[in-house]
Structures are given as structure tokens and as C-alpha cells.
Design an enzyme around this catalytic site. Structure first.
Site, PDB file in Angstrom:
ATOM      1  N   PHE A  15      -8.903  -6.636  -2.710  1.00 34.22           N
ATOM      2  CA  PHE A  15      -8.074  -7.683  -2.115  1.00 34.22           C
ATOM      3  C   PHE A  15      -8.579  -9.065  -2.530  1.00 34.22           C
ATOM      4  O   PHE A  15      -9.795  -9.301  -2.574  1.00 34.22           O
ATOM      5  CB  PHE A  15      -8.105  -7.614  -0.586  1.00 34.22           C
ATOM      6  CG  PHE A  15      -7.407  -6.438   0.002  1.00 34.22           C
ATOM      7  CD1 PHE A  15      -6.038  -6.454   0.205  1.00 34.22           C
ATOM      8  CD2 PHE A  15      -8.118  -5.292   0.354  1.00 34.22           C
ATOM      9  CE1 PHE A  15      -5.381  -5.365   0.764  1.00 34.22           C
ATOM     10  CE2 PHE A  15      -7.485  -4.196   0.899  1.00 34.22           C
ATOM     11  CZ  PHE A  15      -6.107  -4.230   1.096  1.00 34.22           C
TER      12      PHE A  15
ATOM     13  N   TYR B  64      -8.007   3.145   4.215  1.00 32.49           N
ATOM     14  CA  TYR B  64      -7.062   4.103   4.793  1.00 32.49           C
ATOM     15  C   TYR B  64      -7.573   5.540   4.765  1.00 32.49           C
ATOM     16  O   TYR B  64      -6.859   6.458   5.150  1.00 32.49           O
ATOM     17  CB  TYR B  64      -5.706   4.003   4.083  1.00 32.49           C
ATOM     18  CG  TYR B  64      -5.023   2.682   4.323  1.00 32.49           C
ATOM     19  CD1 TYR B  64      -4.319   2.452   5.504  1.00 32.49           C
ATOM     20  CD2 TYR B  64      -5.100   1.653   3.390  1.00 32.49           C
ATOM     21  CE1 TYR B  64      -3.693   1.227   5.739  1.00 32.49           C
ATOM     22  CE2 TYR B  64      -4.484   0.430   3.620  1.00 32.49           C
ATOM     23  CZ  TYR B  64      -3.790   0.228   4.789  1.00 32.49           C
ATOM     24  OH  TYR B  64      -3.178  -0.983   5.029  1.00 32.49           O
TER      25      TYR B  64
ATOM     26  N   TYR C  44      -2.787 -12.932   0.927  1.00 35.37           N
ATOM     27  CA  TYR C  44      -3.561 -11.929   0.209  1.00 35.37           C
ATOM     28  C   TYR C  44      -2.744 -11.288  -0.908  1.00 35.37           C
ATOM     29  O   TYR C  44      -1.504 -11.273  -0.881  1.00 35.37           O
ATOM     30  CB  TYR C  44      -4.040 -10.829   1.166  1.00 35.37           C
ATOM     31  CG  TYR C  44      -2.911  -9.939   1.666  1.00 35.37           C
ATOM     32  CD1 TYR C  44      -2.568  -8.764   1.005  1.00 35.37           C
ATOM     33  CD2 TYR C  44      -2.187 -10.279   2.811  1.00 35.37           C
ATOM     34  CE1 TYR C  44      -1.529  -7.966   1.452  1.00 35.37           C
ATOM     35  CE2 TYR C  44      -1.153  -9.487   3.267  1.00 35.37           C
ATOM     36  CZ  TYR C  44      -0.824  -8.319   2.587  1.00 35.37           C
ATOM     37  OH  TYR C  44       0.210  -7.543   3.032  1.00 35.37           O
TER      38      TYR C  44
ATOM     39  N   ASP D   6       0.652  -4.626  -2.848  1.00 29.66           N
ATOM     40  CA  ASP D   6       1.198  -5.457  -1.761  1.00 29.66           C
ATOM     41  C   ASP D   6       0.738  -6.896  -1.951  1.00 29.66           C
ATOM     42  O   ASP D   6      -0.312  -7.152  -2.553  1.00 29.66           O
ATOM     43  CB  ASP D   6       0.715  -4.943  -0.404  1.00 29.66           C
ATOM     44  CG  ASP D   6       1.492  -5.535   0.768  1.00 29.66           C
ATOM     45  OD1 ASP D   6       2.564  -6.128   0.517  1.00 29.66           O
ATOM     46  OD2 ASP D   6       1.034  -5.409   1.919  1.00 29.66           O
TER      47      ASP D   6
ATOM     48  N   ILE E  81      -7.128  -2.782   8.649  1.00 31.19           N
ATOM     49  CA  ILE E  81      -8.177  -1.853   8.236  1.00 31.19           C
ATOM     50  C   ILE E  81      -9.553  -2.429   8.579  1.00 31.19           C
ATOM     51  O   ILE E  81      -9.721  -3.646   8.691  1.00 31.19           O
ATOM     52  CB  ILE E  81      -8.079  -1.521   6.729  1.00 31.19           C
ATOM     53  CG1 ILE E  81      -8.222  -2.790   5.875  1.00 31.19           C
ATOM     54  CG2 ILE E  81      -6.802  -0.771   6.420  1.00 31.19           C
ATOM     55  CD1 ILE E  81      -8.263  -2.519   4.379  1.00 31.19           C
TER      56      ILE E  81
END
Length: 457
Positions: A130, A113, A57, A68, A87
């Protein structure tokens, strides 16, 4: 425009595209998780709850800034689906993917989050984007040896699970290859499914199922019908089985702390007999469950009267000796030795305990330990001919083992010597070649000097 700015703008446009055209995956249809498929998967099969999934990812904020990436680490990210390890948006989104698929997910804060964020990378109330690639997924290994694999089709309810001895009501459908051989509703006791022609793999899986759960179980021969098969169903020996199981309801058995000493001793007599029946029928895993109950009830029982203590020790000694025999049959020799040691802790001169420990040690190639155990058998009973034969076997096996080691090391050293000789020969050839080149250069140089001198004259 810099490369970073270009990437950021691209990220913003991708997020905007998902926001505009993405499919709403949320149960509430509140557009909290939106998805666009960028590359269709190469399989129609999707991961199920509890599956171990492998993904790559890239994670970005809605403004396109990356926070990230598993690709930057060059290592796939692995988690169990539907277990709250990631998540909420990921549990929802990845469950919708096919193997090999790549998709874009846009996740609102309440599915990511939330207001807390994730310090230091994720601020409060952040919408996340993502790009996810589903590399692979595997069912959950309940037996830790690949013998029972579970894939959950429908998650159950509650936080309670059946225990050994629980009364369960299940619906099951069994298949071998493409053929369905069993389909029924059945009520039975966990650990005693064999009495209803149910393989031990289902007993063990039920202890990890919730009420209402529907799952697929892939059961290997060890946890299926084993080497004997099941003629009633037309199942050949060592067949792999697939069951769909729904746990409709269950009533837990009493835990050890809920039983008084009298009840434990009464139940110990019952399960000892059940264990013996299973053992004689070659159902060693089922026998282990029954004998194991005696240990769980009585091993840590304190404050007994003299009569109760004597009865408890008798049941425990029989349980440990029988467990050792079961583990010998199951080829779990370390466990067999442990059970023998427990039995010998209760009766240090127990002939069966010493002999079975020696058998297990011999099968583990611990020849000296095995010989010591068999010698102790002879101290207890000098007439035990089997122990004398086993001592001779230990000596023979140790000699064969040492001879095999000697040949192995001899071959190893011979190979080392051959390699060293080749290296030395190679060095000598290289040295000669170097000397030849040096001499050739010197000769050539001398000839050139002489030619130069003649030309000069």
C-alpha cells in the site's frame, strides 16, 4: 514495454524495496508489517485509538498489480483507528504516521486478509503493498455536538463499561490553556461528579471507557463548568477544558431489571431530591441524569399493586415535569415538549405540563400550538394571569412573524421583477443591435451592388 507492464514492474520494485529496507512495526517483530516513509509529515502529532482518520491510498499485490485505489474514486477513505474496521496492518501502520505523511506498507497475509482472502479481489494468502497518505484525523465525538472529544492514549481492557450510578475510581489531570488546575485520584458516582467538582463531560465520557483506559478529553463549556465557571480552580465562565483521565476501576450500579419495585420506588425518592438540588444550583445536565433514572426504572414497570401504581405515577409525573423544565433551561425545546406530553399522558389537566409545553412551543415559533396549550391552561385555571399574557405574546409574535414573512416575500418578488425587467431590457438592446447589424449588412450589400453596376457600365 507497455505502460501497464512498466507500472507493474515499478510496483514490484517498490514492494521489494520495502521488504528489504522497511521498518518492522509489529509488536512481535515478525516483519509482518514493514514501512518506509516516502514523505515526512507536516506535524509531530499522530492519530490515537478511536480517532476518525482520513487517508488516500493505492493498493497493489506484491507483483505490482493494482487492486484498489481511493484516488481512482477521487474520495478519501475514512475509518476509526484501532477499532478493527480495517485490516490489522492498517491499524498498526496508520497509527505510526504523522499528519501529511506518505508511506509504503508491505503487509503479510496474517496482517491482511489471511487464508480467507477477500472475494473477489484478494486471493488467499496474499501479501499486499500500500501507498498511504494520511490527510487528517479527528478525535471521537462522544456527545455528537462537538462538546466532548475523546482521544485514547492507552486502550482499556474488557467489554464492560460503567453505567449511570456506577462507583468509579479515576486519576484525572485538568488543564485550562497551559495551566494545570486539578490533579488527583478520586472515587465518585457516575452522574454525581459535580459533588466532587468534576465536570459533567467526564461523567458522560466514563460511560464509554474501559477499565484501565487512559484518554484525553477536550470538553466544551456546556459540558465543563458552564456559565458559572469554577472559582475554586480559578476557572472563568464558559472556559474550554482539557482533561487526562485514567479509569482505574469501577463497580457497576444495579440495572433496572436487577431491582424490585420496592427498591425502585425507594431509589426514585432519593434521586428526585438529588435532581432538585442540582436544578436549584443551575446544574441542569446533572439534574437530567437524576430525573432520567426515575423514568428508566418506572416507565415500563408492570404488575404493580394499586398503592405502588399510584406512587409510581406520582414519581413519573414529577420526573417528566422536571425534565421539561431542565430542557427549557438547556434550550432543547423539542425534548421539553416530549416530556410535557408524557406528563400530560399521566394527567391530561396538569397545569404545569400544559404551561411548560406552551413555553417550549412558543420558543420554537409554533405560535398556534403554543396558544392552544396556554388556552388549555386557562380551561384548567381561569385565574392564571401568566397564561393570559402568553396568549397575547403568541398573537404578537405571530403578527410580527407574518409581517416579516410578508416583507421578505415582497422583497423577493421585487427582486424577481427587477431581474425580469433587466432581462427584457437586455433582450431589447440585443434585438436593436441585431437589427442595426442586419441593416448595415443590407446597406453595405446594396452599395456594393451599385458600385459593381457602375464598374460594369
Amino acid at each position: 514495454m507497455t505502460t501497464d507492464e512498466s507500472a507493474k514492474n515499478n510496483g514490484q520494485s517498490l514492494a521489494a524495496a520495502v521488504a528489504e529496507k522497511g521498518e518492522d512495526l509489529t509488536p512481535k517483530k515478525d516483519r509482518g508489517v514493514l514501512k518506509i516513509v516516502k514523505r515526512v509529515g507536516n506535524s509531530e502529532e499522530a492519530p490515537m485509538i478511536g480517532d476518525r482518520v482520513y487517508v488516500h491510498y493505492n493498493g497493489k499485490f506484491a507483483n505490482g498489480k493494482k487492486f484498489d485505489s481511493s484516488r481512482d474514486r477521487n474520495e478519501p477513505f475514512v475509518f476509526h483507528l484501532g477499532r478493527g474496521q480495517v485490516i490489522k496492518a492498517w491499524d498498526i501502520g496508520v497509527a505510526s504516521m504523522k499528519k501529511g505523511e506518505m508511506c509504503h506498507l508491505l503487509c503479510r497475509p496474517e496482517y491482511a486478509y489471511g487464508s480467507a482472502g477477500s472475494v473477489p479481489k484478494i486471493p488467499s494468502n496474499a501479501t499486499l503493498f500500500f501507498e498511504i497518505e494520511l490527510l487528517d484525523f479527528k478525535g471521537e465525538d462522544l456527545s455528537e455536538d462537538g462538546g466532548i472529544i475523546r482521544r485514547i492514549k492507552r486502550k482499556g481492557e474488557g467489554y464492560s463499561f460503567p453505567n449511570e450510578g456506577a462507583r468509579v475510581e479515576v486519576h484525572l489531570e485538568g488543564r485550562c490553556g497551559e495551566r494545570m488546575f486539578d490533579r488527583r485520584d478520586v472515587v465518585f458516582i457516575v452522574g454525581e461528579g459535580e459533588d466532587h467538582d468534576i465536570p459533567i463531560g467526564i461523567d458522560k465520557a466514563l460511560e464509554k471507557m474501559q477499565r484501565g483506559e487512559e484518554c484525553i478529553l477536550y470538553i466544551g463549556p456546556r459540558y465543563g463548568f458552564g456559565e458559572t465557571g469554577k472559582p475554586r480552580f480559578g476557572i472563568e465562565p464558559n472556559a474550554a477544558l482539557v482533561y487526562e483521565v485514567t479509569l482505574q476501576s469501577f463497580e457497576k450500579a444495579k440495572e433496572s431489571w436487577e431491582m424490585d419495585t420496592k427498591e425502585k420506588l425507594e431509589q426514585a425518592a432519593i434521586v428526585k431530591e438529588k435532581g432538585t438540588v442540582y436544578f436549584k444550583g443551575g446544574k441542569y445536565l446533572q439534574a437530567v441524569i437524576q430525573y432520567g433514572k426515575i423514568v428508566s426504572w418506572l416507565e415500563m414497570e408492570y404488575g404493580l399493586s394499586e398503592k405502588e401504581s399510584k406512587a409510581s405515577d406520582s414519581f413519573l409525573l414529577a420526573a417528566f415535569l422536571n425534565l421539561a423544565m431542565c430542557y427549557l433551561k438547556l434550550r432543547e425545546y423539542t425534548k421539553a415538549v416530549e416530556c410535557c406530553n408524557k406528563a400530560l399522558g399521566l394527567d391530561s389537566a396538569n397545569e404545569k405540563g400544559l404551561y411548560r409545553r406552551g413555553e417550549a412551543q412558543l420558543l420554537m415559533n409554533e405560535f398556534e400550538s403554543a396558544r392552544g396549550s396556554f388556552e388549555k391552561v386557562l380551561e384548567v385555571n381561569p385565574q392564571n394571569k401568566a397564561a393570559r399574557l402568553q396568549i397575547s405574546m403568541c398573537q404578537k409574535k405571530a403578527k410580527e412573524h407574518n409581517e416579516r414573512d410578508r416583507r421578505t416575500y415582497a422583497n423577493m418578488f421585487a427582486k424577481f421583477a427587477e431581474r425580469d425587467a433587466k432581462e427584457e431590457a437586455s433582450k431589447a438592446v440585443s434585438k436593436k443591435a441585431l437589427e442595426a447589424v442586419t441593416n448595415e449588412k443590407a446597406t453595405g450589400s446594396q452599395a456594393a451592388e451599385e458600385e459593381k453596376a457602375k464598374s460594369h457600365v
